[in-house]
Design an enzyme around this catalytic site. Sequence first.
Site, PDB file in Angstrom:
ATOM      1  N   SER A  30     -27.003   2.559  65.943  1.00  0.00           N
ATOM      2  CA  SER A  30     -27.258   2.289  64.692  1.00  0.00           C
ATOM      3  C   SER A  30     -28.382   1.182  64.943  1.00  0.00           C
ATOM      4  O   SER A  30     -29.010   1.109  65.452  1.00  0.00           O
ATOM      5  CB  SER A  30     -25.512   0.925  65.520  1.00  0.00           C
ATOM      6  OG  SER A  30     -24.578   1.508  64.800  1.00  0.00           O
TER       7      SER A  30
HETATM    8  N1  SAH Z   1     -22.397   2.512  66.942  1.00  0.00           N
HETATM    9  C1  SAH Z   1     -23.461   3.598  67.541  1.00  0.00           C
HETATM   10  C2  SAH Z   1     -23.395   4.982  66.507  1.00  0.00           C
HETATM   11  C3  SAH Z   1     -22.733   5.263  65.957  1.00  0.00           C
HETATM   12  S1  SAH Z   1     -22.991   6.375  64.289  1.00  0.00           S
HETATM   13  C4  SAH Z   1     -24.541   3.363  68.386  1.00  0.00           C
HETATM   14  O1  SAH Z   1     -25.110   2.538  68.061  1.00  0.00           O
HETATM   15  O2  SAH Z   1     -25.482   4.363  68.671  1.00  0.00           O
HETATM   16  C5  SAH Z   1     -21.355   6.684  64.233  1.00  0.00           C
HETATM   17  C6  SAH Z   1     -20.503   7.036  65.272  1.00  0.00           C
HETATM   18  O3  SAH Z   1     -19.283   7.934  64.953  1.00  0.00           O
HETATM   19  C7  SAH Z   1     -20.871   8.532  65.414  1.00  0.00           C
HETATM   20  O4  SAH Z   1     -20.832   8.984  66.393  1.00  0.00           O
HETATM   21  C8  SAH Z   1     -19.812   9.236  64.787  1.00  0.00           C
HETATM   22  O5  SAH Z   1     -19.366  10.239  65.624  1.00  0.00           O
HETATM   23  C9  SAH Z   1     -18.301   8.448  65.178  1.00  0.00           C
HETATM   24  N2  SAH Z   1     -17.255   8.518  64.524  1.00  0.00           N
HETATM   25  C10 SAH Z   1     -16.905   9.251  62.887  1.00  0.00           C
HETATM   26  N3  SAH Z   1     -15.139   8.927  62.849  1.00  0.00           N
HETATM   27  C11 SAH Z   1     -14.798   8.124  64.027  1.00  0.00           C
HETATM   28  C12 SAH Z   1     -13.767   8.667  64.815  1.00  0.00           C
HETATM   29  N4  SAH Z   1     -12.680   8.455  63.359  1.00  0.00           N
HETATM   30  N5  SAH Z   1     -13.603   7.700  64.967  1.00  0.00           N
HETATM   31  C13 SAH Z   1     -14.635   7.478  66.368  1.00  0.00           C
HETATM   32  N6  SAH Z   1     -15.639   7.743  66.394  1.00  0.00           N
HETATM   33  C14 SAH Z   1     -16.059   8.170  65.077  1.00  0.00           C
END
Ligand code: SAH
Length: 185
Positions: A33
Amino acid sequence: MAGVPRERFVPPEHQRRAYADSALPIGAGQTISQPWIVAAICQALELGGDELLLEVGTGSGYSTAVLARLAGTVLSVERLPGLASAAERALGELGVENVELTVADGSRGLPERAPFDAVAVHAAAPAPPRALIDQLAEEGRLVVPVTAGRTDVLTLYRRRGDRALTHEIGPCRFVPLVGEEGFDA
Ligand code: SAH
């Protein structure tokens, strides 16, 4: 945020940009993010330090590390096992202890651990995620990007009795939330 070494969550090929205010690829089509959006989510959650917080979308673990400094306990859910294990390693190396990682579909929340004082979602939902709103404690806060046409809108829900007060924080861009209350894979 200044106390969390973002370079520990960024893959080697993007190290030079670890402190740019931008999202960066972390593999599996996902991104770490952007720092300002992590800050905006934390600010909107109004954390006091002792909350039980549910995070959906662990990704690299970067936002998890920031949230762990602001809340009491962070339960973080990631659907992709490879990302979850890399995040677990990075958080372990940094000595972050108040975090529990789970590999699951976080769009359903974690009903067995609810209610939550705060919920942070880092992937865009197609609609207000009902299960997550239902798992909020009284006066609990949920911050989630909700898809609206060509952009996403970072949205705050506050549970008050049977109602969820809604406040639109602003436009943003996230990877999709994939799951039962999200988009199809
Ligand atoms: N906050 C994280 C970035 C997240 S990107 C950071 O700082 O690195 C969004 C993430 O949400 C991805 O890793 C993706 O695999 C996950 N994601 C998407 N749908 C999801 C779900 N239903 N349950 C859990 N994780 C999910």
